[in-house]
Write a protein that holds these residues in place. Structure first.
Motif, PDB file in Angstrom:
ATOM      1  N   GLN A  26      39.237  42.181  47.314  1.00 12.37           N
ATOM      2  CA  GLN A  26      37.994  42.781  46.829  1.00 12.37           C
ATOM      3  C   GLN A  26      38.094  43.053  45.335  1.00 12.37           C
ATOM      4  O   GLN A  26      39.024  43.700  44.873  1.00 12.37           O
ATOM      5  CB  GLN A  26      37.673  44.081  47.554  1.00 12.37           C
ATOM      6  N   PHE A  77      30.706  45.088  43.362  1.00 14.41           N
ATOM      7  CA  PHE A  77      31.834  44.624  44.161  1.00 14.41           C
ATOM      8  C   PHE A  77      31.583  43.215  44.686  1.00 14.41           C
ATOM      9  O   PHE A  77      30.448  42.867  44.992  1.00 14.41           O
ATOM     10  CB  PHE A  77      32.066  45.556  45.364  1.00 14.41           C
ATOM     11  N   THR A 127      33.878  40.291  47.328  1.00 10.23           N
ATOM     12  CA  THR A 127      35.092  39.982  48.080  1.00 10.23           C
ATOM     13  C   THR A 127      35.254  38.471  48.164  1.00 10.23           C
ATOM     14  O   THR A 127      34.288  37.744  48.391  1.00 10.23           O
ATOM     15  CB  THR A 127      35.013  40.584  49.500  1.00 10.23           C
ATOM     16  N   TRP A 140      41.144  44.458  41.260  1.00 10.72           N
ATOM     17  CA  TRP A 140      41.110  43.809  42.563  1.00 10.72           C
ATOM     18  C   TRP A 140      42.216  44.378  43.437  1.00 10.72           C
ATOM     19  O   TRP A 140      43.263  44.801  42.968  1.00 10.72           O
ATOM     20  CB  TRP A 140      41.189  42.292  42.452  1.00 10.72           C
TER      21      TRP A 140
END
Length: 193
Positions: A115, A126, A128, A152
């Motif tokens: 992430q 954000f 992922t 991250w």
């Protein structure tokens, strides 16, 4: 006064649109040992840190080691799973984060979820990413502009080829601003006469 505000706004826009692109590749840290570890890495005006407690937070496998995802060169590995790695300019100013290459920590084709957090001084976004179960590095493109920090967290991984840019005005921009300011100065002198 309106002309002054317009010129000033145009100058700020022009200065903010030009950027100096660079790729942080860590090749200057390539070595022939099995691995080397670091607390943090400073390169190209950027600082890369990891929030784990060990003195071996970040590492680089030997350039010819089977674990090295960038064979013959250097990719940095995160030594502690679940720890947070961050990148920011040493002077804490804004930059653009275009892309990064990521692989699993042992270059075995393991899948991992990572992430990313992007900070711009006022808010955080954000994203992922998931590694594709292939050996070597995989490129992830983000194109995040005007951020102050990226971090991250996830499984142990290796990273390399961080494509970033920083706002830098070009000579043409300075020339246009100079011409505009000269024009304003002449207009003001005429108005005062």
């Amino acid at each position: 006064m309106l002309h002054t505000k317009l010129l000033f706004s145009s100058a700020i826009f022009a200065l903010s649109t030009f950027a100096n692109a660079t790729v942080i590749d860590f090749n200057h840290l390539a070595h022939n040992d099995t691995f080397q570890t670091f607390n943090s890495i400073k390169t190209n005006g950027f600082v890369i840190k990891n929030d784990s407690q060990g003195s071996d937070r970040l590492g680089i496998w030997g350039k010819n080691d089977e674990f090295q995802a960038d064979k013959g060169h250097a990719a940095v590995f995160v030594n502690y799973s679940g720890s947070k790695t961050s990148l920011e300019q040493a002077n804490k100013s804004f930059f653009n984060f275009k892309s990064i290459d990521i692989g699993d920590v042992f270059n075995q084709g393991d899948s991992a979820s990572i992430q990313f957090s992007f900070f711009n001084g006022q808010s955080t976004s954000f994203e992922t990413v998931i590694l594709d179960r292939l050996k070597g590095l995989q490129t992830f493109v983000f194109n995040k502009n005007n951020i102050t920090k990226v971090s991250w967290v996830g499984s142990n991984s290796q990273f390399d080829n961080i494509n970033i840019s920083t706002p830098v005005p070009e000579p043409e921009t300075y020339a246009l601003i100079g011409l505009g300011l000269t024009g304003l100065w002449i207009a003001r002198r005429r108005k005062q006469s």
